[in-house]
Design a protein around this motif. Structure first.
Motif, PDB file in Angstrom:
ATOM      1  N   SER A 111      15.901 -27.727  88.314  1.00  0.00           N
ATOM      2  CA  SER A 111      17.320 -27.773  87.958  1.00  0.00           C
ATOM      3  C   SER A 111      18.112 -28.724  88.839  1.00  0.00           C
ATOM      4  O   SER A 111      19.309 -28.930  88.613  1.00  0.00           O
ATOM      5  CB  SER A 111      17.926 -26.365  88.057  1.00  0.00           C
ATOM      6  N   GLN A 112      17.458 -29.265  89.845  1.00  0.00           N
ATOM      7  CA  GLN A 112      18.071 -30.215  90.776  1.00  0.00           C
ATOM      8  C   GLN A 112      19.303 -29.630  91.460  1.00  0.00           C
ATOM      9  O   GLN A 112      20.309 -30.316  91.678  1.00  0.00           O
ATOM     10  CB  GLN A 112      18.407 -31.527  90.062  1.00  0.00           C
ATOM     11  N   ASN A 113      19.209 -28.341  91.824  1.00  0.00           N
ATOM     12  CA  ASN A 113      20.309 -27.689  92.534  1.00  0.00           C
ATOM     13  C   ASN A 113      19.834 -27.015  93.823  1.00  0.00           C
ATOM     14  O   ASN A 113      20.453 -26.077  94.304  1.00  0.00           O
ATOM     15  CB  ASN A 113      21.025 -26.681  91.626  1.00  0.00           C
ATOM     16  N   VAL A 128      20.257 -40.815  97.656  1.00  0.00           N
ATOM     17  CA  VAL A 128      19.854 -39.511  98.171  1.00  0.00           C
ATOM     18  C   VAL A 128      20.765 -38.460  97.538  1.00  0.00           C
ATOM     19  O   VAL A 128      21.975 -38.642  97.448  1.00  0.00           O
ATOM     20  CB  VAL A 128      19.918 -39.456  99.715  1.00  0.00           C
ATOM     21  N   ASP A 129      20.165 -37.369  97.033  1.00  0.00           N
ATOM     22  CA  ASP A 129      20.889 -36.251  96.433  1.00  0.00           C
ATOM     23  C   ASP A 129      20.633 -34.998  97.254  1.00  0.00           C
ATOM     24  O   ASP A 129      19.550 -34.822  97.810  1.00  0.00           O
ATOM     25  CB  ASP A 129      20.403 -36.007  95.002  1.00  0.00           C
ATOM     26  N   GLY A 137      27.008 -29.902  95.117  1.00  0.00           N
ATOM     27  CA  GLY A 137      26.020 -30.921  95.444  1.00  0.00           C
ATOM     28  C   GLY A 137      26.697 -32.219  95.826  1.00  0.00           C
ATOM     29  O   GLY A 137      27.924 -32.345  95.801  1.00  0.00           O
ATOM     30  N   GLY A 138      25.892 -33.165  96.206  1.00  0.00           N
ATOM     31  CA  GLY A 138      26.427 -34.459  96.577  1.00  0.00           C
ATOM     32  C   GLY A 138      25.367 -35.521  96.491  1.00  0.00           C
ATOM     33  O   GLY A 138      24.171 -35.223  96.353  1.00  0.00           O
ATOM     34  N   VAL A 188      20.744 -25.833 100.407  1.00  0.00           N
ATOM     35  CA  VAL A 188      20.078 -24.723  99.722  1.00  0.00           C
ATOM     36  C   VAL A 188      18.575 -24.903  99.893  1.00  0.00           C
ATOM     37  O   VAL A 188      18.022 -25.950  99.539  1.00  0.00           O
ATOM     38  CB  VAL A 188      20.435 -24.690  98.227  1.00  0.00           C
ATOM     39  N   ALA A 189      17.916 -23.903 100.455  1.00  0.00           N
ATOM     40  CA  ALA A 189      16.471 -23.991 100.657  1.00  0.00           C
ATOM     41  C   ALA A 189      15.750 -23.974  99.314  1.00  0.00           C
ATOM     42  O   ALA A 189      16.174 -23.325  98.361  1.00  0.00           O
ATOM     43  CB  ALA A 189      15.987 -22.842 101.528  1.00  0.00           C
TER      44      ALA A 189
END
Length: 218
Positions: A111-113, A128-129, A137-138, A188-189
């Motif tokens: 989910s890329q979160n 870089v995300d 997120g950033g 977030v781990a």
């Protein structure tokens, strides 16, 4: 150095062995197409082998390397955590998929979160995300870009709490950032393994070739 993949054993043999502090070898996860060893390497490296990560015919999926014992490592989920990623890549340009990024090294979930990802955009800028534990997120991307068809050294230095905590370099030169960075805080781990050559665990968006990759946890 936590992970170091030179793709050879020093005796002329190809290998996926990790020569960093973590014991073990990277494993292949192939989807749509297969990653293979190649003898195309940068002239500045005393290296015999690289690893290809070709895009599949569906222009979405491709192969990736999974780093050993990496699910609990480099989560950057504590304020003050930092890491450095260094790799040689040979980028073939846009692959035709809908996402503008191709993964270099990543711990993003599907989910890329969660966690972070390091990639190259369709225009050659590096990105870089990340996702903050405090919410949201950033991302940052470089003002400079890499070129297609040329071996290029790329490096990312990321810290969760420093104004100078994101530095991205192309061939040893600071590549600039799209906007300033004042620290993300703890991330977030993610329980995902660290992947080389793809952005998500779904084998999405592979970069093209790597002869060497290094990851440091500072």
């Amino acid at each position: 150095m936590v992970y170091y993949l030179p793709f050879e054993d020093g005796a002329g043999n190809s290998t996926l062995t990790n020569y960093g502090t973590v014991v073990g070898a990277a494993t292949m996860d192939n989807d749509e197409t297969t990653s293979v060893f190649s003898t195309d390497t940068p002239s500045s490296l005393n290296s015999t082998y690289s690893r290809d990560f070709p895009m599949g015919a569906n222009t979405t999926d491709g192969p990736m390397l999974i780093l050993p014992d990496s699910a609990s490592r480099l989560n950057l989920n504590t304020l003050g955590d930092a890491m450095t990623i260094s790799a040689w890549i040979k980028w073939d340009g846009e692959d035709g998929h809908t996402d503008a990024r191709q993964g270099i090294v990543s711990k993003l979930n599907s989910s890329q979160n969660q966690a972070w990802g390091f990639s190259v955009q369709n225009d050659g800028q590096l990105q870089v995300d990340w996702t903050r534990a405090a919410g949201g997120g950033g991302n940052r991307y470089t003002t400079a870009a890499i070129t297609t068809g040329a071996w290029t050294h790329v490096a990312l230095r990321y810290s969760t709490d420093s104004d100078y905590g994101i530095r991205i370099y192309i061939n040893g030169v600071d590549a600039g950032l799209s906007q300033s960075y004042t620290g993300s805080g703890a991330l977030v781990a993610s329980g995902e393994t660290i992947r080389v050559g793809a952005l998500t665990p779904d084998n999405i968006f592979p970069v093209n070739s790597l002869p060497q990759a290094e990851l440091h946890h500072l």
